[in-house]
Motif scaffolding. Structure first.
Motif, mmCIF file in Angstrom:
data_model
loop_
_atom_site.group_PDB
_atom_site.id
_atom_site.type_symbol
_atom_site.label_atom_id
_atom_site.label_comp_id
_atom_site.label_asym_id
_atom_site.label_seq_id
_atom_site.Cartn_x
_atom_site.Cartn_y
_atom_site.Cartn_z
ATOM 1 N N GLN A 40 0.829 -1.207 0.000
ATOM 2 C CA GLN A 40 0.000 0.000 0.000
ATOM 3 C C GLN A 40 0.868 1.263 0.000
ATOM 4 O OE1 GLN A 40 -2.246 -0.932 3.498
ATOM 5 N NE2 GLN A 40 -4.022 -1.714 2.356
ATOM 6 N N LYS A 41 1.938 1.213 0.774
ATOM 7 C CA LYS A 41 2.850 2.353 0.819
ATOM 8 C C LYS A 41 3.557 2.542 -0.513
ATOM 9 C CE LYS A 41 6.731 4.177 3.513
ATOM 10 N NZ LYS A 41 7.675 3.916 4.635
ATOM 11 N N VAL B 87 -7.543 -1.852 -0.569
ATOM 12 C CA VAL B 87 -7.011 -3.069 -1.204
ATOM 13 C C VAL B 87 -7.689 -3.198 -2.568
ATOM 14 C CG1 VAL B 87 -6.539 -4.302 0.949
ATOM 15 C CG2 VAL B 87 -8.774 -4.528 -0.120
ATOM 16 N N ASN B 88 -7.004 -3.817 -3.502
ATOM 17 C CA ASN B 88 -7.584 -3.946 -4.848
ATOM 18 C C ASN B 88 -8.086 -5.358 -5.138
ATOM 19 O OD1 ASN B 88 -5.112 -5.219 -5.001
ATOM 20 N ND2 ASN B 88 -4.686 -4.503 -7.080
ATOM 21 N N ARG B 89 -7.857 -6.281 -4.204
ATOM 22 C CA ARG B 89 -8.320 -7.651 -4.437
ATOM 23 C C ARG B 89 -8.484 -8.366 -3.104
ATOM 24 N NH1 ARG B 89 -5.649 -11.704 -8.775
ATOM 25 N NH2 ARG B 89 -6.479 -10.022 -10.083
ATOM 26 N N ILE B 90 -9.544 -9.155 -3.016
ATOM 27 C CA ILE B 90 -9.766 -10.015 -1.856
ATOM 28 C C ILE B 90 -9.996 -11.433 -2.365
ATOM 29 C CG2 ILE B 90 -11.278 -10.541 0.101
ATOM 30 C CD1 ILE B 90 -11.951 -7.590 0.281
#
Length: 208
Positions: A5-6, A15-18
């Motif tokens: 993320q940083k 988040v872009n996916r789970i």
């Protein structure tokens, strides 16, 4: 997760996916539909099969090629049975003549050679089924052992994207292969059987 993320300049809440793992893969479609309804149209929900569609297509193509290769293997085996039984009929000409002179019927002579082809098919199917199932169920240990001995991996993980190769022994496929093999073996023994049954006892003794 925080490092990524940083690196991307996102906040810690993004988040872009789970990924969701379920115990029973047979209900994957219903689970996907439920998640889609819950999240709405702003999110995309895809199953593992949809993610790995190209890989599955490649595996499906390899499976089709294996069927073709297996077909030619059975045909070659049929020709070998045909050649062996034809040579056997030629070698046993006098014996066939003795049997016919003692009253053996045409169907009896034919039955002997057809039974030989049937026996070869049964023996081959039993041996092939047992050895094939053992190899399929122990595919990964065998591949690892080959890799340790030679340094060559039959199923490279970087190509197949799998740490282990899944093996599924299908009873239907085994039955179909056995039936096709038995039909080929019996069909290959018909001509030698007919040739042996058509011998005239007098002709059979002429050159003996």
């Amino acid at each position: 997760l925080r490092d990524m993320q940083k690196f991307l300049g996102w906040s810690r809440h993004i988040v872009n996916r789970i990924a969701v793992k379920i115990d029973n893969y047979e209900i994957v479609d219903s689970v996907r539909d439920d998640i889609e309804k819950t999240l709405g149209e702003d999110f995309t929900v895809r199953t593992w099969e949809q993610e790995k569609a190209n890989l599955l297509k490649a595996v499906s193509m390899e499976k089709a090629l294996n069927v073709i290769i297996l077909f030619f293997i059975v045909i070659v085996a049929g020709f070998l049975i045909f050649a062996v039984l034809t040579m056997l009929v030629t070698e046993k000409t006098m014996d066939i003549g003795i049997l016919k002179s003692m009253g053996a019927t045409i169907t009896g002579i034919m039955g002997i050679f057809i039974f030989e082809g049937f026996f070869i098919g049964i023996f081959g199917c039993i041996l092939g089924t047992i050895s094939g199932c053992i190899i399929a169920l122990n595919l990964n240990p065998i591949a690892d052992y080959i890799y340790k001995l030679t340094g060559w991996h039959p199923f490279p993980p970087d190509i197949y994207y799998l740490d282990k190769i899944p093996a599924d022994v299908s009873a239907e496929s085994i039955i179909m292969i056995i039936i096709a093999t038995m039909i080929t073996c019996i069909a290959s023994s018909l001509y030698p059987a007919i040739k042996a049954a058509s011998y005239d006892p007098a002709e059979a003794f002429r050159y003996e």
